[in-house]
Design an enzyme around this catalytic site. Structure first.
Site, PDB file in Angstrom:
ATOM      1  N   ASP A  13     -19.937  24.666  -6.114  1.00  0.00           N
ATOM      2  CA  ASP A  13     -19.569  22.776  -5.222  1.00  0.00           C
ATOM      3  C   ASP A  13     -20.402  22.756  -6.604  1.00  0.00           C
ATOM      4  O   ASP A  13     -21.038  21.126  -6.522  1.00  0.00           O
ATOM      5  CB  ASP A  13     -20.893  22.202  -4.354  1.00  0.00           C
ATOM      6  CG  ASP A  13     -19.536  23.638  -2.764  1.00  0.00           C
ATOM      7  OD1 ASP A  13     -18.676  23.331  -2.747  1.00  0.00           O
ATOM      8  OD2 ASP A  13     -20.511  23.725  -1.878  1.00  0.00           O
ATOM      9  N   LYS A  16     -16.567  21.271 -10.413  1.00  0.00           N
ATOM     10  CA  LYS A  16     -15.398  22.902 -11.076  1.00  0.00           C
ATOM     11  C   LYS A  16     -13.846  21.790 -11.239  1.00  0.00           C
ATOM     12  O   LYS A  16     -13.908  21.413 -12.059  1.00  0.00           O
ATOM     13  CB  LYS A  16     -15.302  23.662 -10.879  1.00  0.00           C
ATOM     14  CG  LYS A  16     -16.671  25.075 -10.802  1.00  0.00           C
ATOM     15  CD  LYS A  16     -16.219  26.378 -10.262  1.00  0.00           C
ATOM     16  CE  LYS A  16     -15.655  26.556  -8.612  1.00  0.00           C
ATOM     17  NZ  LYS A  16     -17.150  25.601  -7.390  1.00  0.00           N
ATOM     18  N   GLY A  42     -13.347  24.491  -2.356  1.00  0.00           N
ATOM     19  CA  GLY A  42     -12.976  23.262  -1.790  1.00  0.00           C
ATOM     20  C   GLY A  42     -12.861  22.628  -2.897  1.00  0.00           C
ATOM     21  O   GLY A  42     -14.324  22.055  -3.462  1.00  0.00           O
ATOM     22  N   HIS A  43     -12.606  22.304  -3.750  1.00  0.00           N
ATOM     23  CA  HIS A  43     -12.378  21.347  -5.195  1.00  0.00           C
ATOM     24  C   HIS A  43     -11.863  19.625  -5.155  1.00  0.00           C
ATOM     25  O   HIS A  43     -11.009  19.119  -4.544  1.00  0.00           O
ATOM     26  CB  HIS A  43     -11.922  22.030  -6.097  1.00  0.00           C
ATOM     27  CG  HIS A  43     -11.833  23.157  -6.435  1.00  0.00           C
ATOM     28  ND1 HIS A  43     -11.802  24.020  -7.357  1.00  0.00           N
ATOM     29  CD2 HIS A  43     -13.158  24.378  -5.772  1.00  0.00           C
ATOM     30  CE1 HIS A  43     -12.100  25.943  -7.622  1.00  0.00           C
ATOM     31  NE2 HIS A  43     -12.768  25.788  -6.236  1.00  0.00           N
ATOM     32  N   GLN A 177     -15.957  28.994  -6.379  1.00  0.00           N
ATOM     33  CA  GLN A 177     -17.074  29.954  -6.064  1.00  0.00           C
ATOM     34  C   GLN A 177     -18.634  29.259  -7.330  1.00  0.00           C
ATOM     35  O   GLN A 177     -17.995  28.497  -7.898  1.00  0.00           O
ATOM     36  CB  GLN A 177     -17.490  31.044  -5.178  1.00  0.00           C
ATOM     37  CG  GLN A 177     -17.363  31.246  -3.768  1.00  0.00           C
ATOM     38  CD  GLN A 177     -15.641  31.341  -4.340  1.00  0.00           C
ATOM     39  OE1 GLN A 177     -14.647  31.558  -4.129  1.00  0.00           O
ATOM     40  NE2 GLN A 177     -14.721  29.941  -3.462  1.00  0.00           N
TER      41      GLN A 177
HETATM   42  P1  IMO Z   1     -16.243  26.296  -4.613  1.00  0.00           P
HETATM   43  O1  IMO Z   1     -14.936  26.658  -5.166  1.00  0.00           O
HETATM   44  C1  IMO Z   1     -19.793  27.116  -2.099  1.00  0.00           C
HETATM   45  C2  IMO Z   1     -19.897  30.609   0.382  1.00  0.00           C
HETATM   46  C3  IMO Z   1     -19.821  30.231   2.031  1.00  0.00           C
HETATM   47  C4  IMO Z   1     -21.264  31.605   2.132  1.00  0.00           C
HETATM   48  C5  IMO Z   1     -20.959  32.224   1.190  1.00  0.00           C
HETATM   49  C6  IMO Z   1     -20.164  33.634   1.761  1.00  0.00           C
HETATM   50  O2  IMO Z   1     -16.265  25.313  -3.503  1.00  0.00           O
HETATM   51  O3  IMO Z   1     -17.515  26.348  -5.373  1.00  0.00           O
HETATM   52  P2  IMO Z   1     -16.890  32.721   1.894  1.00  0.00           P
HETATM   53  O4  IMO Z   1     -16.226  32.478   2.989  1.00  0.00           O
HETATM   54  O5  IMO Z   1     -16.510  33.319   0.729  1.00  0.00           O
HETATM   55  O6  IMO Z   1     -17.406  34.712   2.938  1.00  0.00           O
HETATM   56  O7  IMO Z   1     -18.423  32.786   2.499  1.00  0.00           O
HETATM   57  O8  IMO Z   1     -19.879  31.551  -0.028  1.00  0.00           O
HETATM   58  N1  IMO Z   1     -18.953  29.773  -0.131  1.00  0.00           N
HETATM   59  C7  IMO Z   1     -18.637  28.618  -1.415  1.00  0.00           C
HETATM   60  N2  IMO Z   1     -20.277  27.843  -0.958  1.00  0.00           N
HETATM   61  N3  IMO Z   1     -18.443  26.494  -2.494  1.00  0.00           N
HETATM   62  C8  IMO Z   1     -17.520  27.063  -2.109  1.00  0.00           C
HETATM   63  O9  IMO Z   1     -16.082  27.320  -2.938  1.00  0.00           O
HETATM   64  C9  IMO Z   1     -17.878  28.526  -1.272  1.00  0.00           C
HETATM   65  N4  IMO Z   1     -16.758  29.153  -0.681  1.00  0.00           N
HETATM   66  C10 IMO Z   1     -17.530  30.540  -0.201  1.00  0.00           C
HETATM   67  O10 IMO Z   1     -20.422  29.364   1.985  1.00  0.00           O
HETATM   68  O11 IMO Z   1     -22.906  31.381   1.592  1.00  0.00           O
HETATM   69 MG    MG Z   2     -16.582  22.983  -4.161  1.00  0.00          MG
END
Ligand code: IMO
Ligand code: MG
Length: 335
Positions: A13, A16, A42-43, A177
């Site tokens: 978050d 990206k 979530g982009h 992530q």
């Molecule tokens: P973007 O691409 C922020 C976090 C979840 C949790 C941990 C494991 O938008 O940056 P998961 O569902 O992956 O097994 O959860 O990772 N998490 C994210 N936090 N941005 C994301 O994606 C995330 N994808 C997973 O909240 O702590």
């Molecule tokens: Mg995001």
């Protein structure tokens, strides 16, 4: 073949989607490839004034660029198809641009149901962890086994190498992530199940020498969503959450907030070999007069934006690489 990579240096978050979207406008890519994760991502992207939140689909579709969900990803087919329809309905011709690597893995409804019971990690409950577990346990289902994906399948090797235009291929890798959630480098077990570093992009089939720029994306403060305690004691974090709209783009959960941790940022910048580092959300702290960060255990407060910018640029150049270009949102037209 040339490739630029967008990686997140904190807990996801960091923007990206915004940087990948800006780069697609600036540079002439032939491909945009998502290289890790699934619909846990979530982009948030603003395209021609309209807001989009993508989970699976790379941002190349907004610019008519071939967009691939790479072999390092896991895909929930119905979520993917729904996202395609939503983009089409909004006038983005995604169907003719999007492909799924035939060796990407599938998130099944069983994976989703299992992850739906998670309490310990605070996952997004999208089935990500169980899908990767089955992939590495050699019990997974691949995209090529899912008839609903047949129209979109692509063979990455043929696409990238057995292609007459090999020398003209220019790829943007869009990560999901971030470093603090990386399965190896993050705060295990509070991590995601995939690799979120530049190495993960390479796993999708390009040679290391193809890499031109690594764009490290950070925020001027940090956020995290998940089960561990992360938020600092400062009351101002409540205000930052509102001003920065720090609620999960996938789950709507409030993001926990803390000051930037320079040690982790430095580690992420080194390990990713960043050539560019962008700090987003500068506007959120503007007006609050709260330019703070942690350097080791010490909390520093700077008097003004310029001071924190100088400190961050200087430290990254001095301690990591003096060729890194450090940018702050609002500095340049395109960020
Ligand atoms: P973007 O691409 C922020 C976090 C979840 C949790 C941990 C494991 O938008 O940056 P998961 O569902 O992956 O097994 O959860 O990772 N998490 C994210 N936090 N941005 C994301 O994606 C995330 N994808 C997973 O909240 O702590
Ligand atoms: Mg995001």
């Amino acid at each position: 073949m040339i490739a630029d990579v967008v990686v997140d240096l904190q807990y996801g978050d960091c923007g990206k989607g915004k940087i990948a979207h800006a780069l697609c406008r600036e540079r002439k890519y032939t491909h945009v490839i998502r290289y890790n994760g699934g619909c846990n991502a979530g982009h948030t992207i603003y395209h021609n004034g309209q807001k989009f939140v993508t989970h699976h689909i790379p941002c190349g579709v907004f610019f008519g660029i071939k967009s691939i969900i790479g072999p390092g990803c896991v895909v929930h087919t119905d979520t993917f198809l729904k996202e395609l329809e939503e983009l089409e309905a909004a006038g983005i011709p995604a169907k003719k641009l999007v492909h799924v690597a035939n060796n990407a893995h599938i998130i099944t409804d069983f994976h989703r149901a299992e992850d739906g019971k998670d309490e310990a990690i605070g996952t997004t409950r999208r089935g990500n962890g169980p899908a990767y577990r089955d992939k590495y346990g050699r019990k997974g289902v691949r995209a090529l086994d899912d008839p609903k994906l047949y129209p979109y399948l692509i063979d990455m090797y043929r696409e990238l190498y057995e292609n007459e235009a090999y020398n003209e291929i220019e790829i943007l890798f869009e990560g999901a992530q971030g470093f603090g959630l990386d399965v190896d480098w993050g705060d295990y077990p509070y991590v995601t199940s995939s690799h979120c570093t530049v190495g993960s992009a390479l796993l999708n089939g390009v040679p290391p020498r193809a890499i031109r720029d690594v764009w490290g994306v950070a925020k001027i403060y940090e956020t995290y969503v998940g089960a561990k305690d992360f938020e600092g004691p400062d009351e101002i974090f409540e205000t930052i959450r509102e001003r920065g709209q720090e609620y999960g783009a996938t789950t709507g959960r409030p993001r926990q907030i803390n000051w930037l941790d320079f040690d982790m940022l430095k580690m992420a910048t080194r390990i990713n070999g960043c050539t560019k580092v962008v700090f987003n959300k500068m506007d959120v702290l503007e007006g609050l007069d709260a330019w703070c960060l942690y350097d080791g255990p010490n909390l520093y407060q700077f008097k003004k934006r310029d001071d924190i910018e100088l400190w961050l640029s200087g430290k990254l150049e001095l301690e990591v690489d003096d060729n890194i270009e450090v940018m702050f949102s609002g500095d340049k037209e395109f960020i």
